[in-house]
Write an enzyme that holds these catalytic residues in place. Structure first.
Site, PDB file in Angstrom:
ATOM      1  CG  ASN A  18     -57.269 126.014  66.941  1.00 59.62           C
ATOM      2  OD1 ASN A  18     -57.842 127.169  67.667  1.00 59.62           O
ATOM      3  ND2 ASN A  18     -55.915 125.667  67.334  1.00 59.62           N
ATOM      4  NE  ARG A  33     -57.098 124.527  71.274  1.00 62.86           N
ATOM      5  CZ  ARG A  33     -56.070 124.796  71.204  1.00 62.86           C
ATOM      6  NH1 ARG A  33     -55.290 125.025  70.438  1.00 62.86           N
ATOM      7  NH2 ARG A  33     -55.355 125.005  72.300  1.00 62.86           N
ATOM      8  NE  ARG A  63     -50.977 133.847  77.956  1.00 66.92           N
ATOM      9  CZ  ARG A  63     -51.416 132.724  77.562  1.00 66.92           C
ATOM     10  NH1 ARG A  63     -51.005 131.559  78.239  1.00 66.92           N
ATOM     11  NH2 ARG A  63     -51.720 132.612  76.172  1.00 66.92           N
ATOM     12  CG  HIS A 102     -52.352 124.266  76.996  1.00 65.81           C
ATOM     13  ND1 HIS A 102     -51.064 124.722  77.702  1.00 65.81           N
ATOM     14  CD2 HIS A 102     -52.405 125.000  75.846  1.00 65.81           C
ATOM     15  CE1 HIS A 102     -50.676 125.747  76.980  1.00 65.81           C
ATOM     16  NE2 HIS A 102     -51.554 126.041  75.923  1.00 65.81           N
ATOM     17  CD  GLU A 128     -53.432 121.508  70.979  1.00 63.95           C
ATOM     18  OE1 GLU A 128     -52.845 121.824  70.200  1.00 63.95           O
ATOM     19  OE2 GLU A 128     -53.493 122.224  72.050  1.00 63.95           O
TER      20      GLU A 128
END
Ligand code: AMP
Length: 406
Positions: free
Chosen positions: A7, A96, A246, A185, A390
């Site tokens: 990743n 990923r 954010r 995600h 993940e």
């Protein structure tokens, strides 16, 4: 089979070595053999961490780029382990990849065409896809004989129905420029749905579940079986929940208003909404939930307000998805915040007993990073904490891909 899962971020390379097989997938006994991370790539002192079977090693060296990061990480790995696992036992490398656009949804072996498409998606994910591609190229150079497999964060959201992914703006923006909701995600949401089904002893095709991935970036997904019927992130990861830095959902008129107020360029307004907003913007002090909770405990009113706004937005989404699904079998919490903070979970689902959502408060407070259920027996919706994984999802996809092509 043994897979290396990579990743890559702008200045980091995380990796896990995962052993998996049909039997291990079925029994959920796949094994994380080792994991590690290279941080601060490109700076004068990069940090390299490695964890394998109880051994933890860290080094500080200069690492110029992702190619070097992978090389150094693999060198350290081979010298740090006297166990029999050697790199020649690897069957493939999983990557990923944040954005796969509309064409790349399933995980697949990377050939030139796939690489070109990932490159094409840089326009939608300029902060992520270039680094993901660097990881792919570095791994190909390092392991030229091994298949490289890409797994997409947007992947599972390609099951979204049109009514969930279209914005109500002139049609040609979608048709000619691909402006639509993509969702992110996805690997985490898929893992949470799969693990939730296992914990409930049901098939993934049969459960209706709302998955909440709450980290520094945060999103929800509503699964009706294998289909995502809605998700909170959109064209970019800016839409939806309040996040660390954010803003999440905002009246678009605020954006144009601030731009003219401050005479801001596109880059400047992007910076305000992506890096200066969210918990940081509201509290004026931190984007970190742990610090925020501490400040709140000390009576900081802005920290309290930031948490209130975060939890109210989360609750609104949970209830909206519960409604879209016509009731959910389960709600799952994950990510650094969702797995750790019983306070956030408590606030996000308080006073929902009329919907049949009833948390057991003492079970809730007991669950910190550990997997478990915290609903009362009479709650019609089960509540779970499930730390996400993940990399395991990517390794399993690698295995399935190779089995399908052999
Ligand atoms: P992630 O992006 O998934 O690594 O999550 C990072 C977020 O999780 C940060 O806001 C952390 O403050 C938050 N977090 C980590 N541990 C805890 C904790 N024990 N309680 C509350 N928030 C936490």
């Amino acid at each position: 089979m043994l897979f290396l899962v990579i990743n890559c971020g702008s200045s980091s390379l995380k990796f896990k070595l995962v052993e998996t097989s049909w039997e291990q997938i079925e029994n959920n006994t796949d094994k994380i053999v080792a994991s590690g991370e290279v941080e601060q790539i490109g700076q004068s002192y990069s940090k390299l961490h490695l964890k394998t079977d109880g051994i933890q090693r860290s080094e500080q060296i200069e690492i110029k780029n992702h190619h070097e990061a992978l090389e150094k990480a693999m060198q350290l790995f081979e010298t740090a382990t006297d166990k029999a696992i050697k790199m020649d036992e690897l069957s493939g490398i999983g990557h990923r990849v944040v954005h796969g656009g509309e064409l790349l949804s399933e995980s697949l072996v990377i050939d030139q065409e796939v690489e070109d498409q990932i490159e094409e998606c840089i326009q939608f994910a300029p902060l992520h896809n270039p680094h993901n591609l660097e990881g792919i190229r570095a791994a190909r150079e390092h392991f030229p004989e091994l298949p490289q497999i890409a797994a997409f964060d947007t992947g599972v959201h390609q099951t979204l129905p049109v009514k969930s992914y279209m914005y109500a703006i002139p049609w040609h923006y979608y048709e000619q420029h691909g402006i639509r909701r993509y969702g992110f995600h996805g690997l985490s949401h898929r893992y949470l749905r799969m693990r939730c089904a296992q914990l409930m002893d049901k098939s993934t095709s049969d459960i209706k579940v709302v998955t909440c991935h709450l980290g520094n970036g945060a999103s929800l997904a509503a699964f009706d079986g294998k289909t995502v019927i809605d998700t909170s992130m959109g064209f970019t990861p800016l839409e939806g929940l309040v996040m660390g830095t954010r803003s999440g959902d905002i009246d678009p008129a605020v954006v144009t208003y601030i731009m003219s107020l401050e005479n801001f360029s596109r880059e400047e307004i992007d910076c305000v909404l992506n890096q200066q907003s969210g918990l940081l913007g509201l509290s004026g002090k931190t984007n970190d939930m742990r610090t925020l909770l501490k400040l709140m405990g000390q009576g900081d009113e802005r920290a309290e307000l930031a948490l209130d706004v975060f939890c109210q937005r989360l609750k609104k989404y949970i209830c909206a998805y519960y409604g879209l699904l016509n009731g959910a079998d389960a709600i799952v919490f994950s990510g650094g915040i969702g797995s750790n903070s019983y306070e956030v979970r408590r606030r996000a689902i308080e006073n929902l007993d009329q919907l049949g959502i009833i948390p057991d408060c003492s079970l809730n407070t007991e669950l910190v990073v550990t997997e478990g259920r915290f609903s009362t027996p009479d709650s019609s919706t089960a509540l779970f904490v499930i730390p996400t994984n993940e990399e395991l999802m990517i390794a399993r996809d690698c295995y399935r891909c190779l089995q399908a092509t052999n």
